[in-house]
Scaffold this motif. Sequence first.
Motif, mmCIF file in Angstrom:
data_model
loop_
_atom_site.group_PDB
_atom_site.id
_atom_site.type_symbol
_atom_site.label_atom_id
_atom_site.label_comp_id
_atom_site.label_asym_id
_atom_site.label_seq_id
_atom_site.Cartn_x
_atom_site.Cartn_y
_atom_site.Cartn_z
ATOM 1 N N GLU A 1 3.908 24.403 9.507
ATOM 2 C CA GLU A 1 4.353 25.077 8.276
ATOM 3 C C GLU A 1 3.316 24.957 7.163
ATOM 4 N N ALA A 2 2.600 23.864 7.117
ATOM 5 C CA ALA A 2 1.539 23.722 6.114
ATOM 6 C C ALA A 2 0.480 24.796 6.321
ATOM 7 N N GLN A 3 0.148 25.071 7.571
ATOM 8 C CA GLN A 3 -0.810 26.134 7.880
ATOM 9 C C GLN A 3 -0.233 27.506 7.557
ATOM 10 N N MET A 4 1.045 27.682 7.873
ATOM 11 C CA MET A 4 1.701 28.974 7.624
ATOM 12 C C MET A 4 1.723 29.303 6.133
ATOM 13 N N TYR A 5 2.060 28.301 5.326
ATOM 14 C CA TYR A 5 2.163 28.536 3.886
ATOM 15 C C TYR A 5 0.806 28.752 3.227
ATOM 16 N N GLU B 1 5.854 34.867 13.846
ATOM 17 C CA GLU B 1 4.504 35.207 14.311
ATOM 18 C C GLU B 1 3.526 34.064 14.033
ATOM 19 N N LEU B 2 3.553 33.567 12.802
ATOM 20 C CA LEU B 2 2.624 32.507 12.418
ATOM 21 C C LEU B 2 2.937 31.199 13.144
ATOM 22 N N TYR B 3 4.202 30.898 13.290
ATOM 23 C CA TYR B 3 4.570 29.674 13.998
ATOM 24 C C TYR B 3 4.044 29.711 15.429
ATOM 25 N N HIS B 4 4.261 30.838 16.090
ATOM 26 C CA HIS B 4 3.782 30.979 17.472
ATOM 27 C C HIS B 4 2.257 30.874 17.517
ATOM 28 N N TYR B 5 1.591 31.520 16.564
ATOM 29 C CA TYR B 5 0.130 31.480 16.530
ATOM 30 C C TYR B 5 -0.374 30.046 16.363
ATOM 31 N N PHE B 6 0.146 29.343 15.359
ATOM 32 C CA PHE B 6 -0.366 27.997 15.086
ATOM 33 C C PHE B 6 0.076 26.977 16.143
ATOM 34 N N LYS B 7 1.146 27.260 16.819
ATOM 35 C CA LYS B 7 1.627 26.323 17.851
ATOM 36 C C LYS B 7 0.881 26.525 19.177
#
Length: 133
Positions: free
Chosen positions: A79-83, A59-65
């Motif tokens: 991944e930095a944003q996800m973490y 979910e987060l990967y799709h959101y930030f991408k």
Amino acid sequence: KEFNTLKQITETKLTFSEDNFQSKLAEVPLLYSRYLQIFVNENKNLMELKLRKDIKYAELYHYFKYSANERWESKSEIEAQMYSNQQFQSIISDINTQQEIVTFLEQTLDNIKTLSFAVRNHIDWQKFINAER
């Protein structure tokens, strides 16, 4: 708190002395069965947490991408944003805690297996000592 209580109970259950070594030998199969059941349940919880992490990661990967105001291109940036996401951090923390419990239970099961040999060795030693007298 429950985990610390389990550790204390386990230490008591896996300790034998001159007074209780014969009862401990009879107790080993029941102990193993009990701890195996706990291990299976806790390992299932760990797998569920890992699945939650994978879902949140996607979910987060799709959101930030694709959906975030600022586009992140490289995987390391995403991944930095996800973490930095608090929910994601919470899931990872839960996984680490659960992994500690599962590892403890694995080691406990190994110790229970070893306990039966230790008690049998103690009984054999007692027979040997008593035979010399």
